[in-house]
Design an enzyme around this catalytic site. Sequence first.
Site, PDB file in Angstrom:
ATOM      1  N   ASP A 123       0.724  -1.286  -0.055  1.00  0.00           N
ATOM      2  CA  ASP A 123      -0.062  -0.026   0.000  1.00  0.00           C
ATOM      3  C   ASP A 123       0.792   1.179  -0.004  1.00  0.00           C
ATOM      4  O   ASP A 123       1.771   1.219   0.558  1.00  0.00           O
ATOM      5  CB  ASP A 123      -0.963  -0.062   1.216  1.00  0.00           C
ATOM      6  N   GLU A 180       1.395  -0.174  -5.107  1.00  0.00           N
ATOM      7  CA  GLU A 180       0.435   0.688  -5.162  1.00  0.00           C
ATOM      8  C   GLU A 180       1.244   1.991  -5.652  1.00  0.00           C
ATOM      9  O   GLU A 180       1.786   2.656  -4.824  1.00  0.00           O
ATOM     10  CB  GLU A 180      -0.554   0.753  -4.289  1.00  0.00           C
TER      11      GLU A 180
END
Length: 516
Positions: free
Chosen positions: A229, A266
Amino acid sequence: MKKHLLAPILSVLTILTSCDTTSNSKVENHWPHAGITYEIFIQSFYDSNGDGIGDINGVTKKLDHVKELGANAIWFMPIMPSPSYHKYDVTDYNGIHPDYGTMDDFKNMLKSAHEKNIKVVIDLIINHTSSEHPWFIESKKGRDNPYRDYYVWAQKDTIADFINKKTITLDSDNIRQWHDPGNGEDFYYGFFIGGMPDLNFDNPKVREEIYEIGRFWLEEVGVDGFRLDAAKHIYTDDRPKDNHAFWKEFRSEMTKIKPDVYLVGEVYDMKEVVAPYLPGLPALFNFDFHYTLLESYKKEDGMLLVRKQKEILDFYKDITDEFIDATFSSNHDQPRLLNSLDENPKKLKQAVTILMSMPGAPYLYYGEEIGMMGKKPDENIREPFLWDIRANDSGRATWIDAEYSKDDVVTPLAIQKSMSTSYFNHYREIIKLRNTNRALALGDLEFYSEDLSKPVMAFLRKYEGQELFVIHNLGQEEQSINVPESFQAVLFSLGNGSLENNIVRLPGYASIILEK
């Protein structure tokens, strides 16, 4: 049965017509380089104990759904203890959120998934922790605390010009990134919100803590990899080279434990910013694919996505041949695909057909295969999966009252399974086609050079002597396309597309795949 339950499907009876050319073909698993990953928000997936919250044992019960759909892997949104419903603010990196079950539940699920040849990837959130994490609780006690430098702190006078920073970025609408813990003197940095303080990766102790967390999940638990993330925000935006170097170091440490570890990052930005992360994160989400797909429909410009995708793939190849293009048509942060496509069932079916006929390693967001609905705020993009009509659906989560994916709008899976024209059966069929056709999964992407009407998307997929011609009509009006004489076999047709006398006719939002 209530008539409204059938409405989303009966209105599109003629959408799906496909040739059964895959029944004698071998299903192959092309993960990670070109395989399919299914994203699950456990809280909304399947509730096995009746407390209203989806759980890990519920996932174990429904692994056959993932297998039947044709996915090769699962990506779990955060599973670790956290004070929030979404769990992107972790308080214990080595635990399972009690709402979801126990570590034994997770290991049992993992064993069952591996027995079904399904890989498991978990969200690893290391840019920040929760403000309730024990490290941060210690850190804010004072400048001399051993955990002080686990986070980024600054005195008020040194950051006066930045305290009221008003910059909105692609991946955060937060306008305040320095936060006062309560004393008005020392401020801590939290890129997203005050409840998510950023870790200080200039501190070698922090980096080693993170590597130990990775080792725990790979070695002691046995997961197959991580979705990383906010990978762009390990360091601030003005330190991109430090970000790149960290991820190379992280990858090196993880491959010591598991040489084939899967890492997908990401990095929410344009290709020039994304590409330098590839040496550290060999798989990266292709946000351009998602947005360009939607733009293609809005503009009825068929080649827009092909040009963008070819541009990205060629750009990445100049950096490394070893990259995984993680394509997606929707995820947990974007409005549901059906909402983004004007709630048009034909567009939804075609959009996943485009995703599966393009190069890449596609990601599917849970519920898209039954046409779930949802718009911002995020909770409404993460509503409970509809397994059956409400009277029979003992596993449906109830932690939130659905605003979009309701029984009078979305036809549950149990009903869709028995209907040949359902979203689910279309998803299953196009995924099966990809999993049984190497050119579709692994082939290069080449332009079709002839003049085309603007709504037409046409490209070639080539692999080891096999050649496919893929054509999609992204407009409402019927299109006719002249095709080379060598393409005479119809491998797949959506929406009554046809081939006759070297002319393909495609009604609005129809597609066809031809083979030599």
